[in-house]
Design a protein around this motif. Structure first.
Motif, PDB file in Angstrom:
ATOM      1  N   THR A  27       0.823  -1.204   0.000  1.00 48.52           N
ATOM      2  CA  THR A  27       0.000   0.000   0.000  1.00 48.52           C
ATOM      3  C   THR A  27       0.861   1.259   0.000  1.00 48.52           C
ATOM      4  OG1 THR A  27      -0.104   0.108   2.409  1.00 48.52           O
ATOM      5  CG2 THR A  27      -1.828  -1.163   1.293  1.00 48.52           C
ATOM      6  N   VAL A  28       0.297   2.305  -0.564  1.00 48.72           N
ATOM      7  CA  VAL A  28       0.960   3.607  -0.565  1.00 48.72           C
ATOM      8  C   VAL A  28       1.244   4.058   0.868  1.00 48.72           C
ATOM      9  CG1 VAL A  28       0.628   6.044  -1.132  1.00 48.72           C
ATOM     10  CG2 VAL A  28      -0.041   4.272  -2.774  1.00 48.72           C
TER      11      VAL A  28
ATOM     12  N   LEU B  83       4.844   7.064 -10.061  1.00 49.03           N
ATOM     13  CA  LEU B  83       4.307   5.888  -9.372  1.00 49.03           C
ATOM     14  C   LEU B  83       3.021   5.455 -10.065  1.00 49.03           C
ATOM     15  CD1 LEU B  83       4.612   7.060  -5.643  1.00 49.03           C
ATOM     16  CD2 LEU B  83       6.376   6.200  -7.167  1.00 49.03           C
TER      17      LEU B  83
ATOM     18  N   LEU C 292      -0.377   3.463  -9.227  1.00 45.20           N
ATOM     19  CA  LEU C 292      -1.191   2.973  -8.122  1.00 45.20           C
ATOM     20  C   LEU C 292      -2.409   2.256  -8.679  1.00 45.20           C
ATOM     21  CD1 LEU C 292      -1.334   6.271  -5.985  1.00 45.20           C
ATOM     22  CD2 LEU C 292       0.582   4.705  -6.298  1.00 45.20           C
TER      23      LEU C 292
ATOM     24  N   VAL D 190      10.106   9.299  -4.186  1.00 44.26           N
ATOM     25  CA  VAL D 190       8.863   8.590  -3.887  1.00 44.26           C
ATOM     26  C   VAL D 190       8.183   9.208  -2.670  1.00 44.26           C
ATOM     27  CG1 VAL D 190       7.922   6.370  -3.135  1.00 44.26           C
ATOM     28  CG2 VAL D 190       9.658   6.448  -4.935  1.00 44.26           C
TER      29      VAL D 190
ATOM     30  N   ILE E  88       4.398  10.936  -2.830  1.00 37.76           N
ATOM     31  CA  ILE E  88       3.296  10.440  -2.001  1.00 37.76           C
ATOM     32  C   ILE E  88       2.780  11.553  -1.095  1.00 37.76           C
ATOM     33  CG2 ILE E  88       2.685   8.840  -0.145  1.00 37.76           C
ATOM     34  CD1 ILE E  88       4.590   6.797  -1.390  1.00 37.76           C
TER      35      ILE E  88
ATOM     36  N   GLU F 177      -2.967   0.345  -3.790  1.00 37.90           N
ATOM     37  CA  GLU F 177      -1.789  -0.488  -3.995  1.00 37.90           C
ATOM     38  C   GLU F 177      -0.733   0.303  -4.766  1.00 37.90           C
ATOM     39  OE1 GLU F 177      -2.552  -4.191  -5.970  1.00 37.90           O
ATOM     40  OE2 GLU F 177      -0.440  -4.786  -5.949  1.00 37.90           O
ATOM     41  N   LEU F 178       0.514   0.175  -4.331  1.00 40.22           N
ATOM     42  CA  LEU F 178       1.632   0.742  -5.088  1.00 40.22           C
ATOM     43  C   LEU F 178       2.115  -0.347  -6.039  1.00 40.22           C
ATOM     44  CD1 LEU F 178       3.683   2.925  -5.710  1.00 40.22           C
ATOM     45  CD2 LEU F 178       5.040   2.139  -3.783  1.00 40.22           C
TER      46      LEU F 178
ATOM     47  N   VAL G 171       7.062   1.607  -9.489  1.00 42.15           N
ATOM     48  CA  VAL G 171       7.801   2.868  -9.422  1.00 42.15           C
ATOM     49  C   VAL G 171       8.802   2.849 -10.567  1.00 42.15           C
ATOM     50  CG1 VAL G 171       7.542   3.064  -6.925  1.00 42.15           C
ATOM     51  CG2 VAL G 171       9.573   1.988  -7.847  1.00 42.15           C
TER      52      VAL G 171
END
Lengths: 375, 375
Positions: free
Chosen positions: A278-279, B227, B229, B282, B286, B300-301, B304
């Motif tokens: 998760t972020v 990123l 997601l 990152v 975020i 969810e990530l 990257v």
């Protein structure tokens, strides 16, 4: 089983525990198969690889402290033997561990831990922030105190897994690329087929609870998100020791690798069989780690990944007979790598029809009130 | 070249520009080869895919605003044709764009942008924070104001690249998996071989400066970290529009995809040919994005990645003859997807020996004082 020689062992699960058990059992003369759709790909592949029973001790978990300490003592010989058997590096690093804290609550935690360890006969050295930075110059100014734990080590989990697979293969272990669905005395059920055996060893981590009635509801997955970083040429080099915090009360660890890598973990989420990163988890890990090691801002973020720790209500593994012919060697929570040597030794003793070390008794599945099987 | 029919075109670079040019040139009857060791793998693969000349306008960059607006107008037809030619979705999304701001300096920036656009004859609607949240309920309480830019669109960069490759292949484009080392009139030098051609089109992004003397020192790589997601079932759904901030003065954008994906970008680092994703990059992305869309903490990530924008001193692309037989169609900075239609049209006009649209003149390489070639 008593009196009968155990010939054919099937190990369910090809993580660090399953591979260690398989390698050692095959070396001891058993015919061994490992059932896993993708060996070395689960929680063991994600793990940080800390071998840190002292730094991770916790009041009330005395059996785990003793079990972990006993296993750590066996790691150097285990690593030497593994390296010899596989022709590969074991991944063991002997640089020790620093526990650090940031705020006054963290320092109180460190004091409590040091006092607790002293009462258990294990003395650790308290450090000021300055003394901690003298040992590891990359620690940041937010670090206000620490504990020096030179005996707590670490292992490169992926190097160790590669060596274990090679050693197991060299010892004659056969890998069956399939998913086990159920285990009973004398048989492991796969999708559409059955593998017969003398003894089945359940080492399937968080999935172990699905395989045998005695484990049902006993093992829950605890998701851990882990980042893999790499020092860039323009960045401060990583610490030589493992650095573990409480950072504002949250556990965080930074485990250096030989190649400039640094493993940063780990969140703990109890969200079932979910391995999404998760972020928010990544954000928290980075924020906490930057308090300890500000230089990581310039590190490369190489990988983000989550694994499922197999956890029990008392944080002890499950290690013993579930019924004649079915052994459990699973639920090692955060300590699969640490506890691999003592687990493999215990399984070998049990396969011989003997008794494992007394300290393994605490992990027997009979602790939940079931029958205690001796073989 | 004048008077002679250009038969054989070699395009160096298989990103969005190279593929668009190749597809359109092959459709127009040219024999076309694309030279790229790995097409669709560079900055175009990393890109967010904003088609946002209004939201990204900047005083002093009037030519870019006009060029981008002209290209955006052509996107719907370009997308329809692409989809028809490839049999694949073009990836175009028509949901529009919101620009949002967090602090008073951000709001002042939005006011300046709105005033500037009004002076350029482009009116945008100012929004309070509440009005912005009414349009996109996932915006957080930190959002204090915004601009509604319904005409600025977005494209799923990876869908578009897949469609462009398919359309190019269907039109007869031949892909040469090799790295170009130099380009001169009538020839493209590869490692160990030469490809002859009537016209070479340099569309090699940040690497274009290495290929021809007239581009040397003119195109610099600007690293952007992005990123990817994905909304989880327990998380707030992503916005339907592209959301772009200044967040405390820093640019950040969130571009939704049709599949629940959300692309979050982008940092800007001028660090040479370096595509490492940094921990600090990152962390900043975020933090800024959470100000705008707090719900992403539960996303969810997925990925990257960093790419290299090919940038010039005036942020305009390089689009025109470098010498007879050598065309530049490169240096599109942050706007490769936006400017693909107008670039492909211009290259086709130039290949025919004609003149491109007047607004493309500003991007001619002669602006740096070299000779202006007409064909």
């Amino acid at each position: 089983m008593s009196g009968k020689r155990t010939e054919h062992v099937v190990v369910i699960g090809g993580g660090v525990i399953g591979l260690s058990v398989a390698w050692r059992a095959a070396s001891a003369g058993h015919r061994v198969q490992v059932v896993d759709p993708e060996p070395a790909s689960g929680a063991s592949f994600v793990a940080g690889g800390m071998l840190a029973p002292i730094a991770e001790a916790w009041p009330g978990e005395e059996e785990l402290l003793e079990l972990g300490s006993a296993s750590l003592e066996r790691w150097p010989a285990f690593a030497d033997e593994l390296s010899r058997a596989s022709g590969l590096p074991s991944g063991l690093r002997r640089e020790g561990t620093l526990v650090v804290g940031v705020d006054s609550a963290d320092r109180a935690l460190l004091d409590d831990l040091a006092d607790y360890l002293a009462r258990r006969g294990r003395t650790v050295t308290r450090l000021s922030g300055r003394e901690a930075r003298r040992r590891e110059p990359s620690l940041g100014p937010a670090v206000r105190g620490g504990l020096d734990v030179p005996g707590d080590l670490a292992v490169d989990n992926r190097q160790a897994l590669a060596a274990l697979r090679a050693a197991a293969t060299a010892a004659g272990v056969e890998f069956v690329a399939a998913r086990a669905e159920a285990v009973r005395a004398g048989a492991v059920e796969l999708e559409g087929s059955t593998v017969d055996c003398d003894v089945a060893v359940i080492a399937a981590g968080a999935h172990s609870g699905e395989l045998h009635p005695a484990l049902r509801g006993r093992i829950r997955p605890v998701k851990g998100e882990i980042l893999r970083l790499r020092a860039r040429s323009t960045a401060l080099p990583p610490p030589s020791r493992t650095v573990r915090g409480p950072v504002h009360g949250r556990p965080v660890y930074l485990v250096p690798r030989d190649d400039g890598g640094l493993v940063l973990g780990a969140t703990q989420h109890e969200v079932g069989f979910d391995t999404a990163v998760t972020v928010g988890g990544v954000r928290d890990l980075i924020a906490d780690a930057e308090q300890v090691l500000p230089g990581i801002a310039e590190y490369e973020l190489v990988e983000v990944r989550a694994g499922l720790r197999p956890s029990t209500d008392d944080n002890l593994p499950v290690l013993g007979w579930l019924e004649p012919g079915v052994l459990a060697a699973t639920a090692h929570h955060r300590g699969g790598f640490l506890l691999a040597p003592v687990t493999a030794d215990a399984v070998l003793a049990l396969l011989r029809g003997g008794e494992p070390d007394a300290l393994v008794k605490a992990a027997d599945p009979s602790r939940w009130g079931g029958q205690q099987w001796t073989s």
